[in-house]
Design a protein around this motif. Structure first.
Motif, mmCIF file in Angstrom:
data_model
loop_
_atom_site.group_PDB
_atom_site.id
_atom_site.type_symbol
_atom_site.label_atom_id
_atom_site.label_comp_id
_atom_site.label_asym_id
_atom_site.label_seq_id
_atom_site.Cartn_x
_atom_site.Cartn_y
_atom_site.Cartn_z
ATOM 1 N N ASN A 63 9.179 0.230 -0.848
ATOM 2 C CA ASN A 63 8.070 0.289 0.104
ATOM 3 C C ASN A 63 6.709 -0.003 -0.529
ATOM 4 O O ASN A 63 5.697 -0.072 0.166
ATOM 5 C CB ASN A 63 8.026 1.652 0.801
ATOM 6 C CG ASN A 63 8.668 1.582 2.175
ATOM 7 O OD1 ASN A 63 8.984 0.490 2.660
ATOM 8 N ND2 ASN A 63 8.872 2.724 2.799
ATOM 9 N N CYS A 64 6.691 -0.176 -1.850
ATOM 10 C CA CYS A 64 5.424 -0.455 -2.543
ATOM 11 C C CYS A 64 4.887 -1.820 -2.098
ATOM 12 O O CYS A 64 5.645 -2.762 -1.883
ATOM 13 C CB CYS A 64 5.643 -0.433 -4.061
ATOM 14 S SG CYS A 64 4.238 -1.070 -4.989
ATOM 15 N N GLU A 65 3.561 -1.925 -1.969
ATOM 16 C CA GLU A 65 2.963 -3.175 -1.489
ATOM 17 C C GLU A 65 2.747 -4.168 -2.614
ATOM 18 O O GLU A 65 2.393 -5.316 -2.389
ATOM 19 C CB GLU A 65 1.603 -2.853 -0.827
ATOM 20 C CG GLU A 65 1.763 -2.071 0.465
ATOM 21 C CD GLU A 65 0.516 -1.259 0.819
ATOM 22 O OE1 GLU A 65 -0.575 -1.579 0.302
ATOM 23 O OE2 GLU A 65 0.661 -0.288 1.600
ATOM 24 N N ASN A 66 2.963 -3.701 -3.835
ATOM 25 C CA ASN A 66 2.604 -4.556 -4.965
ATOM 26 C C ASN A 66 3.606 -4.363 -6.116
ATOM 27 O O ASN A 66 3.249 -3.927 -7.192
ATOM 28 C CB ASN A 66 1.183 -4.159 -5.400
ATOM 29 C CG ASN A 66 0.632 -5.099 -6.441
ATOM 30 O OD1 ASN A 66 1.122 -6.225 -6.595
ATOM 31 N ND2 ASN A 66 -0.363 -4.623 -7.186
ATOM 32 N N ILE A 67 4.884 -4.656 -5.822
ATOM 33 C CA ILE A 67 5.943 -4.425 -6.808
ATOM 34 C C ILE A 67 5.748 -5.330 -8.031
ATOM 35 O O ILE A 67 5.524 -6.530 -7.884
ATOM 36 C CB ILE A 67 7.328 -4.705 -6.195
ATOM 37 C CG1 ILE A 67 7.507 -3.894 -4.910
ATOM 38 C CG2 ILE A 67 8.445 -4.396 -7.185
ATOM 39 C CD1 ILE A 67 8.772 -4.238 -4.139
ATOM 40 N N ALA A 72 7.480 0.144 -8.890
ATOM 41 C CA ALA A 72 6.372 0.412 -7.973
ATOM 42 C C ALA A 72 5.049 0.445 -8.743
ATOM 43 O O ALA A 72 5.008 0.852 -9.902
ATOM 44 C CB ALA A 72 6.594 1.749 -7.265
ATOM 45 N N CYS A 73 3.952 0.023 -8.051
ATOM 46 C CA CYS A 73 2.669 -0.051 -8.759
ATOM 47 C C CYS A 73 2.057 1.332 -8.990
ATOM 48 O O CYS A 73 1.322 1.552 -9.934
ATOM 49 C CB CYS A 73 1.697 -0.941 -7.992
ATOM 50 S SG CYS A 73 1.083 -0.192 -6.470
ATOM 51 N N GLY A 74 2.352 2.276 -8.086
ATOM 52 C CA GLY A 74 1.803 3.630 -8.239
ATOM 53 C C GLY A 74 0.371 3.747 -7.753
ATOM 54 O O GLY A 74 -0.222 4.821 -7.841
ATOM 55 N N LYS A 75 -0.211 2.631 -7.259
ATOM 56 C CA LYS A 75 -1.630 2.656 -6.879
ATOM 57 C C LYS A 75 -1.863 2.319 -5.417
ATOM 58 O O LYS A 75 -2.886 2.698 -4.843
ATOM 59 C CB LYS A 75 -2.417 1.645 -7.731
ATOM 60 C CG LYS A 75 -2.503 2.038 -9.187
ATOM 61 C CD LYS A 75 -3.141 0.897 -9.996
ATOM 62 C CE LYS A 75 -2.768 1.002 -11.463
ATOM 63 N NZ LYS A 75 -2.679 -0.308 -12.106
ATOM 64 N N CYS A 76 -0.942 1.601 -4.797
ATOM 65 C CA CYS A 76 -1.165 1.157 -3.421
ATOM 66 C C CYS A 76 -1.076 2.338 -2.455
ATOM 67 O O CYS A 76 -0.625 3.421 -2.829
ATOM 68 C CB CYS A 76 -0.175 0.065 -3.035
ATOM 69 S SG CYS A 76 1.506 0.668 -2.859
ATOM 70 N N ALA A 77 -1.466 2.104 -1.209
ATOM 71 C CA ALA A 77 -1.465 3.185 -0.212
ATOM 72 C C ALA A 77 -0.069 3.779 -0.048
ATOM 73 O O ALA A 77 0.098 5.002 0.011
ATOM 74 C CB ALA A 77 -1.971 2.635 1.119
ATOM 75 N N ALA A 78 0.945 2.891 -0.009
ATOM 76 C CA ALA A 78 2.318 3.378 0.180
ATOM 77 C C ALA A 78 2.739 4.262 -0.990
ATOM 78 O O ALA A 78 3.344 5.323 -0.807
ATOM 79 C CB ALA A 78 3.276 2.204 0.327
ATOM 80 N N CYS A 79 2.416 3.839 -2.219
ATOM 81 C CA CYS A 79 2.780 4.625 -3.399
ATOM 82 C C CYS A 79 2.070 5.976 -3.377
ATOM 83 O O CYS A 79 2.676 7.011 -3.639
ATOM 84 C CB CYS A 79 2.418 3.889 -4.683
ATOM 85 S SG CYS A 79 3.587 2.595 -5.118
ATOM 86 N N LEU A 80 0.780 5.943 -3.059
ATOM 87 C CA LEU A 80 -0.013 7.173 -3.113
ATOM 88 C C LEU A 80 0.422 8.196 -2.054
ATOM 89 O O LEU A 80 0.374 9.386 -2.285
ATOM 90 C CB LEU A 80 -1.513 6.859 -2.979
ATOM 91 C CG LEU A 80 -2.103 6.115 -4.193
ATOM 92 C CD1 LEU A 80 -3.557 5.723 -3.932
ATOM 93 C CD2 LEU A 80 -2.006 6.961 -5.471
HETATM 94 ZN ZN LIG Z 1 2.668 0.534 -4.851
#
Ligand SMILES: [Zn+2]
Length: 543
Positions: A63-67, A72-80
């Motif tokens: 679901n991360c927006e920026n794999i 996962a990026c850990g920074k995008c809205a979905a990750c947060l």
């Molecule tokens: Zn992310």
């Protein structure tokens, strides 16, 4: 006051922090990178091996927006917002196993995800669902909406219906190795500033039997009072036996040092240690010696076949439901019986025959009148032990023959069906299940059934318990069926002989088991059985 238990606090939050499941991680990341994500996954394996944690990391990543490189990026809205995301639905089937919960889930599955790309259902302990709940789930799995992904986890894959299994990509999670656990405990202790000794870390790793959750829960408990965690504090709290003790004992066995072995075993008995933990540790240590022998790096006195023999016997001992005598006496005899030198062995066997004799005599002294009976039984059981091997060999021949007389495909199918169902039947004795787990039905008539097992020691064990097997399974077949077990090799030979005989116009006729009755061993108590084994060995060595 916001205390999080260590297991939760140190849950991996990305693929690279997942310990010990390299294959699964590699495959899942590959699927993400190549955009080949399936709709349903099944994670199987023992408890505490990271199934749910991995499911969460996988859900977060897709679901991360920026794999980036499958992580996962850990920074995008979905990750947060992952922890609170309404698109990640966790269900514990152990508590929500009714069909209603699953129906509700199905109704919602059609609704598109609110934030992320996917709506992900993580169903833990999926085998706990009722059959009707399974059916409801099955309907969804057959035609899932494009946005829905199911990740199911189970510790008991045998109870998951085949219809579900066939629709899932399956990954098995293995137990953590001692090294994996040691590394992680080290890391957590460093982060948490927990003071702990090196041998204490090893001990926790051993005690947790491959489960990370157990390892970190133990660490939680032990660190509660803030003092240094030492081996002694663990041993006194958990009645465990140190690795050093195991090492020393095994070198005594390898060096055939009878008095050292006896001293060690008496010590265990005196401190009423947990014999199951002790046996498991012994087996673990012996296995690592076996690996060293195979790789040529072993320098001690054990041979591979010695190790193999001890492991099988200890395992049998572990599977016994009731041990009526001291388990440590039993273990001691197992260790002594592995000695390679015939003279030493004979002497030890003599010593232990004396020991066993003593116990038998003490028993008899309680009632002097019974003494004579015990003596005569004592004699019979020596003869009996020799008869047992002969008896079993003949019984196996007769039953294989009798099964061939009327073997039919229908009977074979029925027997196979019974075999399959026994594993799911809670009323069946666990020992019977353990026979069935490793064995397959290969031929059957209405009254006889031939089964094979890969393990030679298992074949022997089954054949020693044929009456028990018949008794337990009579209900399942609705009449008594007489079993016989063969190794896979022996079965191959029997099959060839059968084919040859039929080809040459020969035929099989039923043989009565009556003629064996004079050879049939009497049933003795456990202590006498042990004495029998000891005497039996002695006789074999002397011939
Ligand atoms: Zn992310």
């Amino acid at each position: 006051m916001d205390y999080k238990v260590l297991y939760r606090k140190y849950r991996p939050d990305c693929f690279k922090n997942i310990v010990g499941q390299d294959y699964t991680v590699h495959m899942l990341q590959n699927a993400i990178i190549h955009n080949k994500i399936a709709h349903s996954y099944l994670f199987t394996g023992p408890r505490g091996t990271g199934k749910t944690s991995t499911a969460k990391v996988f859900a977060k990543t897709i679901n991360c927006e920026n794999i980036v490189d499958g992580e996962a990026c850990g920074k995008c809205a979905a990750c947060l917002s992952f922890e609170q995301s309404p698109d990640i639905i966790e269900i514990d089937a152990a508590s929500n196993n009714g069909v209603d919960d699953i129906r509700e889930l199905i109704n919602n599955v059609k609704i598109a995800p609110t934030e992320g790309k996917y709506k992900i259902y993580i169903i833990d302990e999926v085998h706990m669902m009722t059959p009707s709940a399974f059916n409801a789930l099955l309907l969804t799995l057959e035609e899932p909406p494009a946005h829905a992904i199911f990740i199911m986890a189970t510790t008991n894959v045998e109870s998951v219906p085949i219809t579900i299994l066939s629709r899932c990509q399956r990954f098995s999670f293995r137990k953590f190795t001692i090294d994996d656990l040691v590394k992680q405990i080290h890391y957590v202790c460093e982060q948490e500033k927990i003071s702990i000794t090196e041998d204490a870390i090893q001990e926790i790793a051993y005690l947790s039997e491959g489960g990370m959750r157990d390892a970190l829960s133990l660490l939680d408990q032990l660190s509660a009072n803030g003092t240094e965690i030492t081996l002694d504090s663990i041993l006194s709290n958990y009645g465990s036996i140190s690795l050093k003790f195991i090492h020393d004992l095994l070198s005594s066995v390898a060096n055939q040092d009878v008095s050292a072995i006896h001293k060690a075993m008496s010590e265990l008995q005196a401190t009423s240690s947990d014999y199951k933990i002790f046996i498991k540790k012994l087996i673990q240590e012996l296995s690592s010696i076996a690996v060293q022998i195979s790789s040529g790096s072993y320098t001690g006195n054990f041979t591979y076949s010695q190790i193999e023999e001890i492991i099988f016997k200890l395992n049998d001992c572990l599977n016994k439901v009731n041990i009526n005598i001291s388990p440590f006496l039993l273990i001691e005899i197992i260790l002594l019986s592995s000695f390679t030198n015939v003279e030493d062995k004979k002497q030890n066997v003599d010593n232990y025959a004396l020991n066993v004799d003593k116990i038998l005599t003490e028993k008899a002294e309680k009632n002097k009148k019974e003494e004579k009976i015990v003596e005569s039984e004592h004699k019979t059981k020596v003869e009996n032990a020799i008869n047992e091997g002969e008896y079993l060999n003949k019984l196996v021949q007769i039953r294989v023959n009798n099964c061939f007389v009327n073997a039919k495909k229908d009977d074979l199918l029925k027997a196979k069906d019974v075999w399959k169902n026994v594993l799911n039947d809670d009323s069946i004795e666990p020992n019977i299940k353990s026979f069935i787990l490793d064995s397959s039905v290969v031929a059957a008539s209405s009254d006889y059934c031939i089964i094979t097992s890969k393990l030679e020691s298992m074949v022997h064990l089954i054949n020693k318990n044929l009456d028990f097997l018949t008794d337990e399974l009579t209900n399942k077949f609705s009449h008594p069926v007489y079993f016989v077990a063969l190794s896979e090799n022996d079965w191959k030979k029997e099959k060839q002989t059968y084919a040859q005989t039929i080809k040459n116009g020969g035929s099989y006729r039923l043989i009565s088991e009556e003629e064996l009755s004079s050879l049939k061993p009497k049933v003795y108590s456990e202590i006498e059985e042990i004495a029998q084994k000891v005497f039996n060995r002695d006789k074999i060595e002397m011939v």
